[in-house]
Design a protein around this motif. Structure first.
Motif, PDB file in Angstrom:
ATOM      1  N   THR A   1       3.078   6.237  -7.170  1.00 19.85           N
ATOM      2  CA  THR A   1       2.130   6.916  -8.051  1.00 19.85           C
ATOM      3  C   THR A   1       2.384   8.420  -8.107  1.00 19.85           C
ATOM      4  OG1 THR A   1       0.554   6.875  -6.194  1.00 19.85           O
ATOM      5  CG2 THR A   1       0.262   5.229  -7.914  1.00 19.85           C
ATOM      6  N   ASP A   2       3.389   8.879  -7.410  1.00 17.26           N
ATOM      7  CA  ASP A   2       3.853  10.268  -7.523  1.00 17.26           C
ATOM      8  C   ASP A   2       4.928  10.301  -8.615  1.00 17.26           C
ATOM      9  OD1 ASP A   2       5.482  12.641  -7.170  1.00 17.26           O
ATOM     10  OD2 ASP A   2       4.554  12.906  -5.205  1.00 17.26           O
TER      11      ASP A   2
ATOM     12  N   SER B   1       0.646   9.029   5.683  1.00 20.40           N
ATOM     13  CA  SER B   1       0.816   7.702   5.075  1.00 20.40           C
ATOM     14  C   SER B   1       1.817   6.869   5.862  1.00 20.40           C
ATOM     15  CB  SER B   1       1.292   7.848   3.625  1.00 20.40           C
ATOM     16  OG  SER B   1       0.319   8.476   2.823  1.00 20.40           O
TER      17      SER B   1
ATOM     18  N   LYS C   1       2.795   1.656  -3.323  1.00 19.32           N
ATOM     19  CA  LYS C   1       1.995   2.158  -4.439  1.00 19.32           C
ATOM     20  C   LYS C   1       1.694   3.649  -4.251  1.00 19.32           C
ATOM     21  CE  LYS C   1      -1.642   0.713  -7.552  1.00 19.32           C
ATOM     22  NZ  LYS C   1      -2.604  -0.347  -7.892  1.00 19.32           N
ATOM     23  N   ARG C   2       1.443   4.070  -3.011  1.00 20.77           N
ATOM     24  CA  ARG C   2       1.209   5.495  -2.758  1.00 20.77           C
ATOM     25  C   ARG C   2       2.418   6.327  -3.167  1.00 20.77           C
ATOM     26  NH1 ARG C   2      -1.757   6.111   3.163  1.00 20.77           N
ATOM     27  NH2 ARG C   2      -3.813   5.333   2.527  1.00 20.77           N
TER      28      ARG C   2
ATOM     29  N   ASP D   1       1.137  15.043   4.122  1.00 23.28           N
ATOM     30  CA  ASP D   1       0.593  13.871   3.432  1.00 23.28           C
ATOM     31  C   ASP D   1       1.481  12.655   3.636  1.00 23.28           C
ATOM     32  OD1 ASP D   1      -1.591  15.231   2.545  1.00 23.28           O
ATOM     33  OD2 ASP D   1      -0.813  15.609   0.527  1.00 23.28           O
TER      34      ASP D   1
ATOM     35  N   LYS E   1       0.817  -1.207   0.000  1.00 23.96           N
ATOM     36  CA  LYS E   1       0.000   0.000   0.000  1.00 23.96           C
ATOM     37  C   LYS E   1       0.851   1.257   0.000  1.00 23.96           C
ATOM     38  CE  LYS E   1      -4.051   1.934   2.342  1.00 23.96           C
ATOM     39  NZ  LYS E   1      -4.988   1.757   3.477  1.00 23.96           N
TER      40      LYS E   1
END
Length: 321
Positions: free
Chosen positions: A17-18, A217, A13-14, A213, A10
């Motif tokens: 994806t940046d 996370s 992927k977070r 952010d 998780k």
């Protein structure tokens, strides 16, 4: 069939994806002979999933494409990002299967007559406890002699071993460096000491727009993968090391509570939600066991998944690792 997405997958992927992080990763770990041909700044996330439904439970499904310098608009190299928190068992076979499935779907739905399939380069980010043990497809095939090896589809992939490589030796952007530093020391007996150093790095290096952010996370991730007592210490360290740490930790806990059951459990213990916290740890352990079995045996039967999910004791689940 159950969808599998553990906490390691998780956060990976977070982060990936940046675009800035993906460009930084490829720019640092690709061989120069490959990198010099690419326009990394124009990386594109493929919105159309090339992963069939029956495989989406087992792969992170993060596919990007990058244009080739001097090529026409269709000249692109595809990069398939995959995260592995275990030691590489069957990875080559799994990645080959994944590539073939992507090519099959591309051939049926996108490829124009007379054109070729795109080149797909797998990129594996690993942080297995005992390091990465690379095997070729041919290592899993019974081959009578080397004369037969030409009939086995061996291939290479780009690897970053977060346990054995030092992110300080690369020029990663802040987010990648922080995550890779945590993974490098994830199994160290001095993990807390290293984590405090990472917190200090985040505090002094992160741009303000990304700071909150990423901390949210990161705390969600750490709450899922570290022990309950240790996470109390992690929260205290975050309060002490981050600017406005106490207020930030309170804000994060409140955000998770408002977001409902799944995330409300994550920081609940400190706010008197011990029962919920226990359930969250239980679910996290179940997911990690299912993920481990999937990586080892490729596919596992639904009734095995249901048996694992029926185990209510965190202690019993921990003993299964």
């Amino acid at each position: 069939m159950e969808r599998i997405q553990g906490p390691h997958d998780k956060i990976f992927k977070r982060v990936m994806t940046d675009r800035e992080n993906a460009i930084s990763l490829l720019g640092n770990i690709l061989p120069e002979a490959v990198r010099k041909h690419l326009v990394l700044e124009e990386i594109f996330y493929e919105k159309e999933s090339f992963v069939p439904t029956h495989l989406s439970n087992y792969y992170s499904d993060l596919l990007t494409s990058v244009p080739v310098k001097g090529g026409d608009i269709s000249a692109r190299i595809y990069f398939l990002f995959e995260h592995k928190s275990f030691g590489g068992h069957n990875t080559s076979v799994q990645m080959l299967r994944y590539i073939l499935e992507i090519w099959d779907k591309y051939d049926r739905e996108i490829r124009e007559p007379g054109t070729k399939l795109p080149l797909i380069i797998p990129v594996v980010i690993a942080h297995a406890r005992h390091g990465w043990h690379h095997k070729e497809v041919s290592d899993y095939v019974e081959i009578p002699s080397e004369d037969f090896k030409v009939y086995v589809p061996d291939f290479d992939f780009v690897l970053y071993d977060a346990i054995n490589e030092n992110p300080d030796d690369y020029e990663f952007v802040e987010t990648l460096k922080a995550l890779f530093l945590i993974w490098r020391h994830f199994y160290s007996p001095d993990f807390m000491e290293h984590l405090v150093s990472v917190f200090r790095f985040i505090n002094r290096s992160f741009p303000e727009l990304k700071f909150k952010d990423f901390v949210i996370s990161l705390m969600e991730y750490l709450s899922a993968v570290r022990g309950e007592e240790e996470f109390i210490d992690i929260q205290e360290a975050a309060k002490n090391e981050f600017k406005g740490g106490e207020k930030l930790m309170g804000t994060i806990a409140e955000m998770f509570r408002k977001e409902g059951h799944d995330q409300g459990l994550i920081l609940g213990r400190q706010e008197g939600k011990q029962e919920g916290r226990q359930e969250g740890r239980q679910e996290g352990r179940q997911e990690m066991i299912i993920k481990s079995l999937t990586l080892k045996f490729d596919l596992i039967k639904p009734h095995i998944i249901q048996k694992i999910k029926s185990i209510q004791s965190v202690e019993i689940l921990d003993s299964l690792f």
